[in-house]
Design a protein around this motif. Sequence first.
Motif, mmCIF file in Angstrom:
data_model
loop_
_atom_site.group_PDB
_atom_site.id
_atom_site.type_symbol
_atom_site.label_atom_id
_atom_site.label_comp_id
_atom_site.label_asym_id
_atom_site.label_seq_id
_atom_site.Cartn_x
_atom_site.Cartn_y
_atom_site.Cartn_z
ATOM 1 N N LEU A 157 0.686 -1.103 -0.083
ATOM 2 C CA LEU A 157 -0.036 0.052 0.181
ATOM 3 C C LEU A 157 0.786 1.285 -0.096
ATOM 4 O O LEU A 157 0.646 2.305 -0.614
ATOM 5 N N LYS A 158 2.037 1.223 0.528
ATOM 6 C CA LYS A 158 2.907 2.493 0.808
ATOM 7 C C LYS A 158 3.450 2.563 -0.629
ATOM 8 O O LYS A 158 3.888 3.799 -1.213
ATOM 9 N N SER A 159 3.811 1.213 -1.245
ATOM 10 C CA SER A 159 4.696 1.681 -2.693
ATOM 11 C C SER A 159 3.594 2.136 -3.782
ATOM 12 O O SER A 159 4.042 2.343 -4.904
ATOM 13 N N ILE A 160 2.460 2.077 -3.532
ATOM 14 C CA ILE A 160 1.330 2.481 -4.733
ATOM 15 C C ILE A 160 0.830 3.802 -4.325
ATOM 16 O O ILE A 160 0.304 3.951 -3.109
ATOM 17 N N ASN A 161 0.664 4.684 -5.556
ATOM 18 C CA ASN A 161 -0.063 6.017 -5.300
ATOM 19 C C ASN A 161 -1.671 5.761 -5.128
ATOM 20 O O ASN A 161 -2.150 5.479 -6.033
ATOM 21 N N LEU A 162 -2.166 5.466 -3.801
ATOM 22 C CA LEU A 162 -3.655 4.997 -3.759
ATOM 23 C C LEU A 162 -4.534 6.026 -4.394
ATOM 24 O O LEU A 162 -5.493 5.432 -4.805
ATOM 25 N N ASN A 163 -4.148 7.254 -4.544
ATOM 26 C CA ASN A 163 -5.128 8.327 -5.057
ATOM 27 C C ASN A 163 -5.239 7.910 -6.681
ATOM 28 O O ASN A 163 -6.439 8.021 -7.180
ATOM 29 N N ASN A 164 -3.991 7.520 -7.295
ATOM 30 C CA ASN A 164 -4.301 7.270 -8.619
ATOM 31 C C ASN A 164 -4.549 5.715 -8.936
ATOM 32 O O ASN A 164 -5.082 5.586 -9.902
ATOM 33 N N ARG A 165 -4.544 4.801 -8.022
ATOM 34 C CA ARG A 165 -4.941 3.604 -8.158
ATOM 35 C C ARG A 165 -6.427 3.477 -8.177
ATOM 36 O O ARG A 165 -7.203 2.633 -9.089
ATOM 37 N N PHE A 166 -7.023 4.333 -7.230
ATOM 38 C CA PHE A 166 -8.413 4.033 -6.759
ATOM 39 C C PHE A 166 -9.267 5.085 -7.687
ATOM 40 O O PHE A 166 -9.492 6.098 -7.151
ATOM 41 N N THR A 167 -9.354 4.896 -8.886
ATOM 42 C CA THR A 167 -10.182 5.781 -9.850
ATOM 43 C C THR A 167 -11.687 5.334 -10.267
ATOM 44 O O THR A 167 -12.277 5.805 -11.057
ATOM 45 N N THR A 168 -11.886 4.000 -9.556
ATOM 46 C CA THR A 168 -13.360 3.637 -9.775
ATOM 47 C C THR A 168 -14.464 4.830 -9.782
ATOM 48 O O THR A 168 -14.237 5.605 -8.799
ATOM 49 N N GLN A 169 -15.314 4.847 -10.440
ATOM 50 C CA GLN A 169 -16.602 5.744 -10.379
ATOM 51 C C GLN A 169 -17.758 5.005 -10.068
ATOM 52 O O GLN A 169 -18.876 5.440 -10.024
ATOM 53 N N THR A 170 -17.690 3.679 -9.872
ATOM 54 C CA THR A 170 -18.922 2.861 -9.583
ATOM 55 C C THR A 170 -18.791 2.220 -8.016
ATOM 56 O O THR A 170 -19.399 1.348 -8.128
ATOM 57 N N GLY A 171 -17.797 2.556 -7.383
ATOM 58 C CA GLY A 171 -17.588 1.925 -6.059
ATOM 59 C C GLY A 171 -17.041 0.683 -6.229
ATOM 60 O O GLY A 171 -17.034 -0.292 -5.395
ATOM 61 N N GLY A 172 -16.586 0.294 -7.574
ATOM 62 C CA GLY A 172 -15.861 -0.826 -7.767
ATOM 63 C C GLY A 172 -16.463 -1.950 -8.391
ATOM 64 O O GLY A 172 -16.267 -2.896 -8.591
ATOM 65 N N LYS A 173 -17.816 -1.597 -8.724
ATOM 66 C CA LYS A 173 -18.617 -2.705 -9.177
ATOM 67 C C LYS A 173 -18.505 -2.960 -10.386
ATOM 68 O O LYS A 173 -18.890 -3.905 -11.146
ATOM 69 N N GLY A 174 -17.753 -2.257 -11.540
ATOM 70 C CA GLY A 174 -17.664 -2.428 -12.707
ATOM 71 C C GLY A 174 -16.388 -1.753 -13.349
ATOM 72 O O GLY A 174 -15.822 -1.069 -12.582
ATOM 73 N N ILE A 175 -15.857 -2.394 -14.483
ATOM 74 C CA ILE A 175 -14.453 -1.840 -15.147
ATOM 75 C C ILE A 175 -14.813 -1.937 -16.655
ATOM 76 O O ILE A 175 -15.588 -2.724 -17.103
ATOM 77 N N LYS A 176 -14.090 -1.002 -17.144
ATOM 78 C CA LYS A 176 -14.071 -0.782 -18.687
ATOM 79 C C LYS A 176 -12.802 -1.345 -19.281
ATOM 80 O O LYS A 176 -11.639 -0.792 -18.677
ATOM 81 N N GLY A 177 -12.679 -1.892 -20.410
ATOM 82 C CA GLY A 177 -11.465 -2.379 -20.990
ATOM 83 C C GLY A 177 -11.107 -1.198 -21.901
ATOM 84 O O GLY A 177 -12.042 -0.652 -22.629
ATOM 85 N N ARG A 178 -9.944 -0.859 -22.016
ATOM 86 C CA ARG A 178 -9.377 0.344 -22.936
ATOM 87 C C ARG A 178 -8.842 -0.540 -24.195
ATOM 88 O O ARG A 178 -8.592 -1.744 -24.358
ATOM 89 N N CYS A 179 -9.227 0.128 -25.425
ATOM 90 C CA CYS A 179 -8.898 -0.583 -26.724
ATOM 91 C C CYS A 179 -7.174 -0.391 -26.934
ATOM 92 O O CYS A 179 -6.651 0.426 -26.510
#
Length: 128
Positions: free
Chosen positions: A106-128
């Motif tokens: 957790l200390k080695s990760i920029n958690l603000n950048n990692r936690f970008t979900t807008q759905t409370g983590g329920k879904g995710i989209k694939g990038r092309c």
Amino acid sequence: MDPWGLSPVSPKTVLFSQDDISPNFSDKRSMNELIYRLKNDPSYINQVEPIRKVRLTDLPTNIQERLISQGANKHSVFTLDNRRLYAAKEAGIKSMPSVWATKSDLKSINLNNRFTTQTGGKGIKGRC
């Protein structure tokens, strides 16, 4: 309990930490290849690196508040390894290896950048 800290988890119970994912892993393997392999041999999940999980309550307060405002609850568990979780969910895997993220993870990760979900983590989209 496994001496290495591994524990099986249902992919259905773990939430995503990001709002999108790359279609390829850092070693250039395709996520679709992993999904295909898991669909054809569900036991292959035991050869895949375990996902790292983190409890909502172990995250900084600002991230907790943001996730709760999106519908997460105080007992929510998120992954730091979104592509592997996505592949397991897409392949219909019922149980997969997991470990709790360490304080050093957790200390080695920029958690603000990692936690970008807008759905409370329920879904995710694939990038092309």
